[in-house]
Design a protein around this motif. Sequence first.
Motif, PDB file in Angstrom:
ATOM      1  N   GLY A 100       4.401  20.024  12.926  1.00 26.20           N
ATOM      2  CA  GLY A 100       4.529  20.713  11.653  1.00 26.20           C
ATOM      3  C   GLY A 100       3.828  19.957  10.548  1.00 26.20           C
ATOM      4  N   GLU A 101       4.197  20.277   9.306  1.00 25.11           N
ATOM      5  CA  GLU A 101       3.533  19.648   8.165  1.00 25.11           C
ATOM      6  C   GLU A 101       3.790  18.148   8.114  1.00 25.11           C
ATOM      7  N   ALA A 102       4.893  17.697   8.686  1.00 33.56           N
ATOM      8  CA  ALA A 102       5.176  16.258   8.748  1.00 33.56           C
ATOM      9  C   ALA A 102       4.576  15.621  10.003  1.00 33.56           C
ATOM     10  N   ASP A 103       4.542  16.324  11.132  1.00 29.12           N
ATOM     11  CA  ASP A 103       4.003  15.842  12.410  1.00 29.12           C
ATOM     12  C   ASP A 103       4.498  14.422  12.681  1.00 29.12           C
ATOM     13  N   PHE A 104       5.640  14.346  13.276  1.00 31.82           N
ATOM     14  CA  PHE A 104       6.468  13.131  13.272  1.00 31.82           C
ATOM     15  C   PHE A 104       6.874  12.816  14.711  1.00 31.82           C
ATOM     16  N   VAL A 105       6.751  11.545  15.126  1.00 31.02           N
ATOM     17  CA  VAL A 105       7.114  11.119  16.485  1.00 31.02           C
ATOM     18  C   VAL A 105       8.106   9.968  16.403  1.00 31.02           C
ATOM     19  N   GLY A 125       0.627  14.375   9.953  1.00 28.03           N
ATOM     20  CA  GLY A 125       0.864  15.568   9.145  1.00 28.03           C
ATOM     21  C   GLY A 125      -0.023  15.679   7.934  1.00 28.03           C
ATOM     22  N   HIS A 126       0.508  16.319   6.874  1.00 33.48           N
ATOM     23  CA  HIS A 126      -0.251  16.644   5.664  1.00 33.48           C
ATOM     24  C   HIS A 126       0.131  15.727   4.511  1.00 33.48           C
ATOM     25  N   ASN A 127      -0.885  15.306   3.743  1.00 32.51           N
ATOM     26  CA  ASN A 127      -0.608  14.603   2.491  1.00 32.51           C
ATOM     27  C   ASN A 127      -0.281  15.566   1.361  1.00 32.51           C
ATOM     28  N   ASN A 128      -0.815  16.775   1.433  1.00 28.11           N
ATOM     29  CA  ASN A 128      -0.718  17.698   0.303  1.00 28.11           C
ATOM     30  C   ASN A 128       0.530  18.574   0.379  1.00 28.11           C
ATOM     31  N   HIS A 157       3.703  11.068   0.140  1.00 30.87           N
ATOM     32  CA  HIS A 157       2.963   9.847  -0.164  1.00 30.87           C
ATOM     33  C   HIS A 157       1.667   9.866   0.653  1.00 30.87           C
ATOM     34  N   LEU A 158       0.762   8.942   0.336  1.00 28.56           N
ATOM     35  CA  LEU A 158      -0.434   8.768   1.157  1.00 28.56           C
ATOM     36  C   LEU A 158      -0.053   7.841   2.306  1.00 28.56           C
ATOM     37  N   ASP A 159       0.634   8.402   3.301  1.00 29.96           N
ATOM     38  CA  ASP A 159       1.273   7.578   4.332  1.00 29.96           C
ATOM     39  C   ASP A 159       0.877   7.971   5.749  1.00 29.96           C
ATOM     40  N   LEU A 160      -0.256   8.653   5.898  1.00 34.24           N
ATOM     41  CA  LEU A 160      -0.659   9.083   7.228  1.00 34.24           C
ATOM     42  C   LEU A 160      -0.920   7.865   8.116  1.00 34.24           C
ATOM     43  N   GLY A 161      -0.352   7.893   9.326  1.00 34.19           N
ATOM     44  CA  GLY A 161      -0.485   6.779  10.253  1.00 34.19           C
ATOM     45  C   GLY A 161       0.560   5.696  10.081  1.00 34.19           C
ATOM     46  N   SER A 162       1.486   5.859   9.128  1.00 31.45           N
ATOM     47  CA  SER A 162       2.482   4.820   8.880  1.00 31.45           C
ATOM     48  C   SER A 162       3.557   4.825   9.963  1.00 31.45           C
ATOM     49  N   ALA A 209      -3.546  14.648   9.187  1.00 29.57           N
ATOM     50  CA  ALA A 209      -3.712  13.727  10.321  1.00 29.57           C
ATOM     51  C   ALA A 209      -2.815  14.228  11.453  1.00 29.57           C
ATOM     52  N   PRO A 210      -3.369  14.970  12.401  1.00 22.63           N
ATOM     53  CA  PRO A 210      -2.526  15.523  13.465  1.00 22.63           C
ATOM     54  C   PRO A 210      -2.178  14.496  14.529  1.00 22.63           C
ATOM     55  N   ILE A 211      -1.000  14.649  15.114  1.00 27.80           N
ATOM     56  CA  ILE A 211      -0.668  13.919  16.332  1.00 27.80           C
ATOM     57  C   ILE A 211      -1.409  14.629  17.466  1.00 27.80           C
ATOM     58  N   VAL A 212      -2.402  13.973  18.032  1.00 28.13           N
ATOM     59  CA  VAL A 212      -3.270  14.638  19.014  1.00 28.13           C
ATOM     60  C   VAL A 212      -2.844  14.355  20.448  1.00 28.13           C
ATOM     61  N   ARG A 213      -1.927  13.406  20.623  1.00 29.00           N
ATOM     62  CA  ARG A 213      -1.476  13.094  21.981  1.00 29.00           C
ATOM     63  C   ARG A 213      -0.070  12.513  21.905  1.00 29.00           C
TER      64      ARG A 213
END
Length: 631
Positions: free
Chosen positions: A392-397, A416-419, A424-429, A489-493
């Motif tokens: 989803g918009e958060a794309d969380f594992v 997920g999405h920053n917008n 926050h600008l936290d993609l990959g955190s 930033a999608p979770i691709v795997r």
Amino acid sequence: MTFLRVFLMSILLSISPLVGGAPAADTGRLAAPPAGQLLLSDAKLAEIHRLEREDPLMRGLLDRVREAAEMNLTLPPNTHLQPGDRNMLGQSRAAAGRIIASAFAYRVDGDKRQLEAARRDLLNVCGFPDWNPVSFLDTAEMGFGVALGYAWLRPELSAEDRATIRAALVRNLLGLAPEAYQREGRGALRWQAFGSRDTTLNNWNFVCNAGFVAAALALRDEEPELAAQVLAGARASLPLAMGGFAPDGAWPEGPTYWSYGTTYLVNALAMLEETPEGDAGVADRPGFDRTLFYALQVFGPTGLSFNFADSNPAHDYSMPLSTYVWLARRFGHPEVLPEVRRLLQAKVRESSLDKRGMSGRGLVFCALFYPEKQASAPAAATTLPLDAHFRGEADFVVMRSRAADPDALWVGLKGGHNNVPHSHLDLGSFVLDAGGVRWAVDLGQDNYGLPRYFDRREGGQRWKYYRMNNRSHNTVMPGDRLQSATATAPIVRFESAPEEASATVDLTAAYPGAAKKMLRQVSLPGRAAVVIEDKIEGLRAGESLTWRMLTPARITLSEDGRTATLTQEGKTLRAVVSAPEGARFSASPARPPTREEKQNDGISVLAVTLVPDAPDLRLIVRFEPEPAARE
């Protein structure tokens, strides 16, 4: 109007957002339960009394409600806006909390002091000039509490008191329904049920609709036309924001706003269920049936949340457990209820009473939606998967080493999405638990009063604040670049096997033009360690690369800088940077650039900064907890 006609109209109205607007009001008289029945029927009250006799946990819970109600007797009256206030949300929450706790205590015990306390607080806020519609959350939360207090106490109130409260509910909330539910969403009111504003599509939707629904049901005998408009409009408006749960239940605004918004959403649905038309299928929106599991799994073994976006760290027992119970029952998950009972025991034991009167309300709703003992259901902590991917918009594992073990190794990864609102600008955190300790932390929100705090445009002021941007998050950064505020930033795997789990997020779009490809993989090899591996292809020549992790731990670096030993609470976590050759750790305070921002005392940044010799590289950091020393 026949029941069949009302029922068929409600179904049509529930899908009206798909064809572009709010439904017209059904002005027929609506069947209402007896006075005082809104979420607290005579049958519910009898059930609460039975459980108090039979279940020690309910007894303890009601005793805490009584403590809150007793404290309300000593508190000064709530006030309207004070000089310098940005809003009166605190006053609204305090008033609603007092009214609900006192009114409930009276219904349960028949204590006339509590009746008088609730009456006093109702008449006090109903004498305010308004409920601050400029900040409509203030109005909605105040109206929610006043509506429940009025519904629960109506038979005990004088005709004059009823008239005063009814007039205030109409003047300050229900009478605004024609503007709020205006079909194009172009009205001047600061909240609109339809349209494309953030507040139509985020947590505000649930809060504001719930306030309107409570007022409509409390007054639907007296104000049938306005009530009908609200109920039809809410059934059509709520699904607009519920798209945020799709497809797997994660909420993009983070766990704090999941707690806030979903609690009001569940209250709205529970109230709609009391009408002849029910919720008309609103609860069946995609992903909503799974959001309970997101709420459970966003917490690590430490009991602390992965508090991404504008969320602050929270304990699992502080969450709205009444919402968990409603979701478990609505979607058929009794296996969750033993875990909710465990959390409720901690809430009753650990939670403190707010001195303004806010805290009793949450305890009341835990009594209304109560996790009764299950004869044979296994606890959710042992039935939840070790690893889970919430798309989803958060794309969380999340991934963990062992179930139902407070010392387990656990890691959460955010894509997920920053917008999205509150992002926050936290993609990959990532955040990391081991040995009962939170090692890698998310700092959470800053002061909402900072200038242009919510300016989310690309290059907006929000992203200059340390806690909002990627410089304060546990991610990787080329140069000193901020992530794009519109990036995805999608979770691709994602893979989960008995001996290992891993997830990969694609960060390429987070830093436009910085590299041809940026992938971050987080894994649990052997479920005994956490490995963070960043794979970069085509990094711009001369561009530096910085890896960061924020931690409250004491950091000791090895002589060669390749190993960092982290210690806190008598526990040790070892971090090793194994690639590339020549990479070294550094440590520094997590200080923001200005004094106006939160100063992050006690937090350090563990970092690796290097300028690669080649455009392609792998940066690998491995974490392993050291066994606790034997005494």
